[in-house]
Write a protein that holds these residues in place. Structure first.
Motif, PDB file in Angstrom:
ATOM      1  N   PHE A  17      -4.455   8.510   5.879  1.00  0.00           N
ATOM      2  CA  PHE A  17      -5.180   7.453   5.165  1.00  0.00           C
ATOM      3  C   PHE A  17      -6.665   7.570   5.501  1.00  0.00           C
ATOM      4  CE2 PHE A  17      -6.360   4.211   8.387  1.00  0.00           C
ATOM      5  CZ  PHE A  17      -5.745   4.770   9.495  1.00  0.00           C
TER       6      PHE A  17
ATOM      7  N   ASN B 149       0.868  -1.181   0.000  1.00  0.00           N
ATOM      8  CA  ASN B 149       0.000   0.000   0.000  1.00  0.00           C
ATOM      9  C   ASN B 149       0.904   1.230   0.000  1.00  0.00           C
ATOM     10  OD1 ASN B 149       0.500   0.992   2.789  1.00  0.00           O
ATOM     11  ND2 ASN B 149      -0.481  -0.942   3.359  1.00  0.00           N
ATOM     12  N   PHE B 150       0.312   2.397  -0.180  1.00  0.00           N
ATOM     13  CA  PHE B 150       1.157   3.583  -0.391  1.00  0.00           C
ATOM     14  C   PHE B 150       1.997   3.930   0.840  1.00  0.00           C
ATOM     15  CE2 PHE B 150      -0.739   7.241   1.836  1.00  0.00           C
ATOM     16  CZ  PHE B 150      -1.949   6.692   2.256  1.00  0.00           C
TER      17      PHE B 150
ATOM     18  N   SER C 175      -5.882   3.051   2.024  1.00  0.00           N
ATOM     19  CA  SER C 175      -5.803   3.963   0.890  1.00  0.00           C
ATOM     20  C   SER C 175      -6.252   5.340   1.332  1.00  0.00           C
ATOM     21  CB  SER C 175      -6.677   3.465  -0.261  1.00  0.00           C
ATOM     22  OG  SER C 175      -7.991   3.927  -0.080  1.00  0.00           O
ATOM     23  N   LYS C 176      -6.292   6.270   0.377  1.00  0.00           N
ATOM     24  CA  LYS C 176      -6.738   7.614   0.715  1.00  0.00           C
ATOM     25  C   LYS C 176      -8.198   7.818   0.340  1.00  0.00           C
ATOM     26  CE  LYS C 176      -2.449  10.325   0.791  1.00  0.00           C
ATOM     27  NZ  LYS C 176      -2.569  11.056   2.066  1.00  0.00           N
ATOM     28  N   ASN C 177      -8.811   6.831  -0.282  1.00  0.00           N
ATOM     29  CA  ASN C 177     -10.195   6.997  -0.725  1.00  0.00           C
ATOM     30  C   ASN C 177     -11.181   6.616   0.361  1.00  0.00           C
ATOM     31  OD1 ASN C 177      -9.195   7.630  -3.258  1.00  0.00           O
ATOM     32  ND2 ASN C 177      -9.098   5.457  -3.809  1.00  0.00           N
TER      33      ASN C 177
END
Ligand code: ATP
Ligand code: MG
Length: 550
Positions: free
Chosen positions: A257, A9-10, A315-317
Motif C-alpha cells: 500500500f 479498502n482493497f 490505497s496504492k496511490n
C-alpha cells in the motif's frame, strides 16, 4: 477505544475473500519495525491498519522487531517502539525478534545451497553492482556462480565461523542474472558483519539481508497477510521465491500500500536521526518531530492520531497529506476534553486606577461553555492585571476593536475597562496602561446598558503564575513532503518561538501532559521534559482556527 468507522479498502477485501474461500481460518498480521529509530506518524498508519484489520476479523497481530542489521539497531529503539505502540492503544498478541530466528534462517540458507540455488560469491560489493547490469541490459554471471555444492557448504560454514572479513564473501541466491526484475539477479542473501547485535551479542558474524529474512520471518510466524509499502512491490517475486525455495510450511501473502507522506516534514528514520544527531532538534521527542514521541510531547492524543490514520485510508496511490489534516483531528478531540483557561503570552500590565487597592475578588469562569458538566472555577481579579501586548494599539487602524486610548473593551469573565493613559519608557515603548473599570458591567449579571465590540483575555497580575510558552511552526519549509536530499537546507529557522508570560494561578500545580485551551491562543500541553513546579512549560499543540476542511 472509540467506535471506529469501518471503511472498505482493497486489503480488507482480500482478507474477506480469503476467509470466505477458506484459504485462511484466522488472519494474522504483523507490525515489523526495524529498531533503528523512533516511530513516526507513517508507522502509525501501518500500526492502525495492521492491528485494526486483524481485530475486525478476530485475528491476531504480532509486534516483530526486524533486527537483522546490528550496526544500526539499539535496545533504546526497541523500548521506545514498544512504548509508542502501546500508547497508541494497541496490544500485540505476541512479541518477536527476527534475530531469534537466525538459526532457522541459517538452516534454510543451507537448504538453498544443498538444492543448488544459492552460492558463496567472492566478488566485492562494487563488482557485484557492476555485474548486475541495468534495466536495459542483462547482468553478468559471477565467476563463482558455479561452485560445487560441497564447496559452497564449506565456505558458508566458514563464513559463520568468522574466518573471513566483512565484505570478503557473501551468499547469493542463484536465480536469473537476466531477469527483467533487477531484484531477481542473484540477490545477496547473507553478508558478513563483525559487530555486536543488541539481542544476540557476538553469537553471529553473518546476517541475513532484508529480502531473505523478511519472508522467512513472516512464514515462521504464520503471518497470513504481510502488509508493506509500495517500494517493495518489485521485491514480491523474491519474497515468494524465498518462501517457496526455503520450503516454508506457511505461505504469507505480501500486499503493498502507499506510504504516508506529509507536507512540511520528513518521514524517514534516517533523516529524523540526522536531525537529532546534528542537534537541529531537542531529541527524537522534540515537539516539532513527526515522531509518535514528538507528537505525544507536543500534546497529541492517541485518539486523534488513530482517527487521522483511519481517515487517510489505504490505497496504492501515492499522495501527500496536508499536515493540517492531522491538526484537524487533534482540534476535534481537544475541543471536547480540554478545559478553557486564560494565559497571557506577551504581557502588558494594566492598572485599573478606580479599583480599590488591596482588594481581590473571585470571579466565576466556566471551564467549557459547551459542556456545563466540566464545571466552573474561580479566578482572582484585582487592581493590576496583564493583557496581551497585541490587544493594545496606540494608533489603531479602522476596525480595531481591542484596547486603544479612549476605547472600552470587555475583559473575559470580568468587567468592561476603558483605556485612559499610556505609560512609556525612555525609549517610547508602551510599558503600562492606566484604565478604569465599570462595576455595573460585571460578567454574568446580565448588564445590557451598552455594548462593546472587543473581548480580550487577561490574568490577574498579583495572583498569577509565570509560565513559559513554546510555539511551533513547521520544521521543514518545503511543502512537497517528499524525502528529498536537500532537506537540511529547508529547515525553518523560526520553527520554535519561546515566550514568557502568565497563566491563571489555579494552574500552578499542573502535571505533565495536562491539556488546556487557552482562550484565543489554541490548545496547549504541559511539557513532560522541561516542566517543573517552579517553571511551568506549555507546548502549543495547535491554534484554534484553520481554513482546512475535510
Ligand atoms: P523508514 O524509512 O522511516 O526507516 P521503514 O519502512 O524503513 O521506514 P520500518 O521500521 O522498516 O521502517 O517500518 C515498519 C513498518 O512501517 C513497515 O511495514 C513499513 O512499511 C511501515 N511504514 C514505514 N513508513 C511508513 C509510512 N510513511 N507510511 C506507512 N507505513 C510506513
Ligand atoms: Mg527500514
Amino acid at each position: 477505544m472509540e467506535n471506529k468507522p469501518i471503511t472498505s479498502n482493497f486489503i480488507r477485501n482480500i482478507v474477506i475473500q480469503d476467509l470466505e474461500s477458506g484459504k485462511h481460518k484466522e488472519i494474522i498480521t504483523r507490525f515489523p519495525p526495524e529498531p533503528n529509530g523512533y516511530l513516526h506518524i507513517g508507522h502509525a498508519k501501518s500500526i492502525v491498519l495492521n492491528f485494526e484489520l486483524a481485530d475486525d476479523f478476530n485475528g491476531k497481530t504480532h509486534l516483530r522487531f526486524d533486527d537483522t542489521n546490528p550496526t544500526k539497531e539499539d535496545t533504546e529503539y526497541v523500548e521506545s517502539i514498544k512504548e509508542d505502540v502501546q500508547w497508541l492503544g494497541f496490544d500485540w498478541e505476541e512479541l518477536f525478534f527476527a534475530s531469534d530466528y537466525f538459526e532457522e534462517m541459517y538452516n534454510r540458507a543451507v537448504l538453498l545451497i544443498k538444492k543448488g540455488v544459492a552460492y558463496v560469491d567472492d566478488l566485492s560489493a562494487e563488482e557485484i553492482r557492476e555485474h548486475r547490469g541495468t534495466l536495459t541490459q542483462p547482468g553478468k554471471e559471477s565467476p563463482y556462480r558455479n561452485r560445487s555444492i560441497e564447496e559452497n557448504l564449506d565456505l558458508f560454514d566458514r563464513m559463520r565461523k568468522g574466518e573471513f572479513k566483512d565484505g570478503e564473501k557473501v551468499l547469493r541466491a542463484k536465480i536469473d542474472m537476466s531477469s527483467p526484475n533487477m531484484n531477481m539477479r542473484d540477490p545477496v542473501i547473507y553478508r558478513i558483519v563483525h559487530a555486536s547485535h543488541h539481542n544476540t551479542g557476538d553469537k553471529w558474524c553473518i546476517y541475513p539481508m532484508y529480502d531473505f529474512a523478511h519472508p522467512l520471518e513472516d512464514a515462521i510466524e504464520g503471518i497470513t497477510h504481510s502488509i508493506c509499502t509500495m517500494e517493495f512491490e518489485d521485491h514480491r517475486p523474491l519474497y515468494d521465491w524465498a518462501v517457496r525455495e526455503c520450503e516454508m510450511e506457511s505461505q504469507p501473502q505480501q500486499i503493498e500500500f502507499a506510504r504516508l507522506n506529509m507536507t512540511n516534514t520528513v518521514m524517514s528514520k534516517r533523516k529524523l536521526k540526522q536531525l537529532v544527531d546534528e542537534g537541529v532538534v531537542d531529541g527524537w521527542d522534540d515537539p516539532r518531530m513527526p515522531t509518535i514521541s514528538g507528537l505525544r510531547r507536543k500534546g497529541y492524543t492517541p485518539k486523534a492520531i488513530r482517527n487521522f490514520c483511519r481517515e487517510i485510508g489505504v490505497s496504492k496511490n501515492q499522495s501527500i497529506v496536508d499536515e493540517q489534516m492531522l491538526e484537524h483531528f487533534i482540534r476535534q478531540d481537544l475541543n471536547e476534553i480540554a478545559p478553557r483557561t486564560m494565559a497571557v503570552l506577551r504581557p502588558l500590565k494594566v492598572v485599573i486606577t478606580n479599583y480599590p487597592e488591596g482588594q481581590v475578588e473571585m470571579l466565576d469562569a466556566e471551564n467549557n461553555p459547551d459542556d456545563p458538566s466540566m464545571g466552573v472555577r474561580k479566578i482572582p481579579f484585582s487592581r493590576e492585571i496583564y493583557i496581551e501586548q497585541e490587544d493594545f494599539m496606540e494608533n489603531p487602524p479602522a476596525k480595531y476593536f481591542r484596547l486603544f486610548p479612549g476605547n472600552e473593551v470587555r475583559l473575559k469573565h470580568a468587567y468592561f475597562i476603558k483605556c485612559n493613559d499610556v505609560i512609556k519608557d525612555a525609549d517610547g515603548n508602551v510599558v503600562e496602561l492606566h484604565c478604569t473599570y465599570d462595576p455595573e458591567t460585571k460578567s454574568g449579571t446580565g448588564f445590557t446598558g451598552r455594548k462593546v465590540k472587543g473581548t480580550i483575555h487577561w490574568v490577574d497580575a498579583s495572583n498569577s503564575t509565570p509560565a513559559e510558552f513554546r510555539l511551533y511552526e513547521p520544521l521543514i519549509l518545503d511543502e512537497d513532503g517528499e524525502d528529498d536530499k536537500h532537506f537540511l537546507e529547508q529547515i525553518n529557522p523560526n520553527s520554535l518561538e519561546v515566550l514568557h508570560g502568565f497563566v491563571e494561578d489555579n494552574m500552578k500545580d499542573v502535571e505533565a501532559h495536562y491539556k488546556f485551551q487557552f482562550f484565543r491562543h489554541g490548545y496547549f500541553n504541559v511539557d513532560p521534559k522541561h516542566n517543573s513546579n517552579d517553571n511551568l512549560v506549555f507546548n502549543r499543540i495547535v491554534s484554534l482556527k484553520s481554513s482546512f476542511k475535510l
